[in-house]
Design an enzyme around this catalytic site. Sequence first.
Site, mmCIF file in Angstrom:
data_model
loop_
_atom_site.group_PDB
_atom_site.id
_atom_site.type_symbol
_atom_site.label_atom_id
_atom_site.label_comp_id
_atom_site.label_asym_id
_atom_site.label_seq_id
_atom_site.Cartn_x
_atom_site.Cartn_y
_atom_site.Cartn_z
ATOM 1 C CB CYS A 1 -27.875 -3.846 2.734
ATOM 2 S SG CYS A 1 -26.454 -3.669 3.835
ATOM 3 C CB SER B 1 -27.162 -3.740 14.615
ATOM 4 O OG SER B 1 -27.116 -4.537 13.460
ATOM 5 C CB CYS C 1 -28.694 3.789 5.261
ATOM 6 S SG CYS C 1 -27.294 2.720 5.693
ATOM 7 C CD GLU D 1 -39.352 2.984 9.401
ATOM 8 O OE1 GLU D 1 -39.528 3.420 8.248
ATOM 9 O OE2 GLU D 1 -39.748 1.878 9.765
ATOM 10 C CB CYS E 1 -31.737 -2.688 3.672
ATOM 11 S SG CYS E 1 -32.138 -1.493 4.949
ATOM 12 C CB CYS F 1 -35.661 -0.694 17.118
ATOM 13 S SG CYS F 1 -34.694 -0.810 15.612
ATOM 14 N N GLY G 1 -30.110 3.468 9.105
ATOM 15 C CA GLY G 1 -28.780 4.063 9.202
ATOM 16 C C GLY G 1 -27.748 3.092 9.724
ATOM 17 C CD GLU G 2 -23.109 0.603 10.100
ATOM 18 O OE1 GLU G 2 -23.831 -0.360 9.794
ATOM 19 O OE2 GLU G 2 -22.416 0.614 11.146
ATOM 20 C CG ASN H 1 -39.180 -8.082 7.781
ATOM 21 O OD1 ASN H 1 -40.332 -8.459 7.956
ATOM 22 N ND2 ASN H 1 -38.313 -7.900 8.758
ATOM 23 C CB CYS I 1 -36.080 -3.245 7.276
ATOM 24 S SG CYS I 1 -35.828 -4.704 8.284
ATOM 25 C CB SER J 1 -25.592 -6.988 9.389
ATOM 26 O OG SER J 1 -26.360 -6.270 10.321
ATOM 27 C CG LEU J 2 -21.452 -12.962 8.794
ATOM 28 C CD1 LEU J 2 -20.261 -12.016 8.746
ATOM 29 C CD2 LEU J 2 -21.136 -14.173 9.663
ATOM 30 C CG HIS J 3 -27.100 -10.461 6.351
ATOM 31 N ND1 HIS J 3 -27.834 -10.817 7.465
ATOM 32 C CD2 HIS J 3 -27.167 -9.098 6.300
ATOM 33 C CE1 HIS J 3 -28.325 -9.733 8.025
ATOM 34 N NE2 HIS J 3 -27.932 -8.679 7.357
#
Length: 342
Positions: free
Chosen positions: A117, A192, A113, A93, A120, A106, A160-161, A291, A334, A215-217
């Site tokens: 996480c 990212s 992935c 997507e 996600c 995006c 994905g990363e 989300n 996401c 992406s710290l979070h």
Amino acid sequence: MENKKALKNFTEAEMKEFMKEIGEKAFRGTQVYSWIYKGAKTFDDMKNIPKSLREKLEEVSYIGNIDIELKLESKDGKTKKYLFLLNDENIIETVMMDYDSRVTVCVSNQVGCRMGCRFCASTMDGLVRNLEPWEILDQIMKIQEDTGKRVSNLVLMGSGEPLDNYDNTKQFLKIVNDENGLNIGYRHITLSTCGIVPKIYELADLEIPINLAISLHSPYDDKRKEIMPVANKYSIKEILDACRYYIKKTNRRVTFEYSLIKGVNDGKKEAEALASLLKGMLCHVNLIPINEVDERDFKKPDKAFIYKFRDYLEERNIPATVRISMGSDISGACGQLRRKHK
Ligand code: SAH
């Protein structure tokens, strides 16, 4: 198609080299390249290429096309979400956002992935495979074709990363920036990552001025480990050192993404710890209310909490912006649409 080369993997210079390798003149590379970026889908569309060369190209290469499987538009028409069908039937997507004279896409980088996480949707079934450079590129080309608009900005923030698919991402960045191709400026591209430290150093050493987002979070390693398995491998300190190196090499401000989750990372204590971590750094914080994903029980904080969190940061001189997610009426975020479609 195994041994055949995907022509959309090449920069213009590489296309000329490829022509020489198959015994042709370099200018044929320029011609084929320009056909591809004019939207040619088959070699027969390439009118000034002799039939013998078209047949040869058919044998040793393919152009590389993915197909639109589904398209959804948000009510305000500004966000569009695409599902693309890959040649091996996998689905990815992509999101397009058309705001304030900027058209941002995006892109996805992998099918699935493996980062795991907890909040996600893209990682729930693990990694299926990496995307090839041309499969990342063609998401943008197909959206430009479909909408008739030129994509000006790019974020590598889909499924994905990107740093777990490093070589393909690196080649993709080169081709998407190529002057006679899509020609998207490095400064208009943001990558990212969840924080794969050695690859942040490698990326910095390329010295291309793309924007890096982390992406710290959470400002705490133990909390990060709970919500992001990659934190077991790399500490926040190692990530921040890598970011400082990145800033030194590229002169670009680093963005920290912080998805606010009710009761998990949204308190004053976290805001203060985050501010002292980032003190003095050339950076910016993007606060994103989580989300809510059907399969996960993480919840968004109340609006008041979100803006309080931002104010705590700003009072401590850390620039912060609240990003209200767009297109959530079309599963705009996401990896959720792909899951529902499957
Ligand atoms: N793998 C990369 C890029 C893809 S995810 C990375 O981790 O950065 C893009 C961003 O969306 C990341 O910051 C990620 O943590 C965040 N994200 C994933 N799922 C989310 C969700 N349900 N709500 C809010 N942000 C989410």
